[in-house]
Design an enzyme around this catalytic site. Structure first.
Site, PDB file in Angstrom:
ATOM      1  N   ASP A   8       0.879  -1.159   0.000  1.00 57.90           N
ATOM      2  CA  ASP A   8       0.000   0.000   0.000  1.00 57.90           C
ATOM      3  C   ASP A   8       0.926   1.222   0.000  1.00 57.90           C
ATOM      4  O   ASP A   8       2.130   1.097   0.230  1.00 57.90           O
ATOM      5  CB  ASP A   8      -0.891  -0.044   1.243  1.00 57.90           C
ATOM      6  CG  ASP A   8      -1.753   1.192   1.408  1.00 57.90           C
ATOM      7  OD1 ASP A   8      -2.196   1.745   0.387  1.00 57.90           O
ATOM      8  OD2 ASP A   8      -1.969   1.615   2.563  1.00 57.90           O
ATOM      9  N   ASP A  10      -0.194   5.025   1.118  1.00 56.25           N
ATOM     10  CA  ASP A  10      -0.472   5.911   2.249  1.00 56.25           C
ATOM     11  C   ASP A  10      -0.374   5.167   3.574  1.00 56.25           C
ATOM     12  O   ASP A  10      -0.944   4.085   3.744  1.00 56.25           O
ATOM     13  CB  ASP A  10      -1.874   6.511   2.124  1.00 56.25           C
ATOM     14  CG  ASP A  10      -1.991   7.491   0.971  1.00 56.25           C
ATOM     15  OD1 ASP A  10      -0.990   8.140   0.639  1.00 56.25           O
ATOM     16  OD2 ASP A  10      -3.094   7.585   0.385  1.00 56.25           O
TER      17      ASP A  10
END
Length: 269
Positions: A8, A10
């Site tokens: 991922d 963020d």
């Protein structure tokens, strides 16, 4: 090495939410808060860039803002080490292409990743940054009640697994913090690893539903732990692969020896 590491972006690669970072740093928090209840997040970010453009903010100013986003140095070294070891590194993120590419290029990480699955972005004829949803909201819904309407990470992970499976058996390590990353985790198998960020939404969901995840779970909290655990898992998989290869060779050698032994036995008449 047959290892695919999926990050991922963020709160995993960078230690903040890139959308919130830009909104806060460029002074749009009051307008963002006002409009948040009225439209989907993805559409709201597109609206924020309309506002920035009307204020005369340039793409260069937005890029400079992104370059200041916090990124732990140990995560940088973890990514570079994983890439150097031969792993296939990818990103699945609900941020957007411009944000991710700007940050990765700034830290010299762009070439470490073979693929980035995220919301597309482009600069229109007026010089304004536009953000589009990953899934076409008008044509159909992805039907997932965990993920936001613009992107189902579980569906994306299914497609990633399908695309790489043509190259042979792969083992996955997935790192993330959000509830949509839990959806990705549901697509992992028993020989894969899920690295959820502790005390973030994904961790809370896992603690409430521990039996839903088939993969082995190794949680992390900060950059130091991410690097240590990720590189340990890569080493573990590498050792297991070598042991399996030796085992296969030993079995093949044993079978060949057995055949040879049979061929030299006298045939009774």
């Amino acid at each position: 090495m047959a290892v695919v590491v999926v990050f991922d972006f963020d709160k995993t690669i960078i230690d903040c939410d890139s959308d919130n970072w830009v909104v806060d740093e460029l002074g749009l928090t009051p307008l963002f808060t006002q409009l948040l209840p009225t439209m989907p997040w993805n559409s709201l970010m597109d609206r924020m860039f309309m506002e920035l453009h009307s204020q005369g903010k340039t793409m260069e100013e937005i890029a400079e803002c992104l370059k200041r986003a916090p990124l732990h140095p140990r995560i940088i070294s973890a990514i570079k080490s994983a890439h150097a070891s031969g792993c296939d590194l990818r990103i699945v993120s609900d941020a957007n292409a411009f944000f991710i590419e700007t940050v990765l290029k700034h830290h010299g990480l762009m070439d470490c990743f073979s693929e980035i699955k995220t919301n597309p972005s482009f600069v229109d004829g007026e010089g304004r940054l536009r953000i589009l949803p990953y899934h076409d909201l008008k044509s159909s819904s992805h039907g997932c009640n965990i993920c936001p309407p613009n992107m189902c990470k579980g569906l994306v992970m299914e497609r990633v697994r399908t695309s790489v499976s043509a190259e042979g058996k792969k083992r996955f390590i997935y790192l993330g913090d959000g509830s949509a990353d839990f959806c990705s985790g549901l697509k992992l198998g028993e020989e894969d690893y899920l690295m959820p960020r502790k005390n973030y939404p994904i961790w809370e969901i896992i603690c409430s539903n521990p039996k839903l995840i088939k993969a082995k779970i190794n949680e992390w909290s900060n950059g130091e732990e991410l690097e240590k655990i990720l590189l340990q898992l890569i080493t573990t998989i590498s050792i297991e692969e070598k042991c399996n290869m030796r085992s296969d060779k030993c079995q093949a050698s044993s079978m060949d020896s057995h055949k040879t032994f049979q061929s030299v036995l006298p045939v009774p008449h």
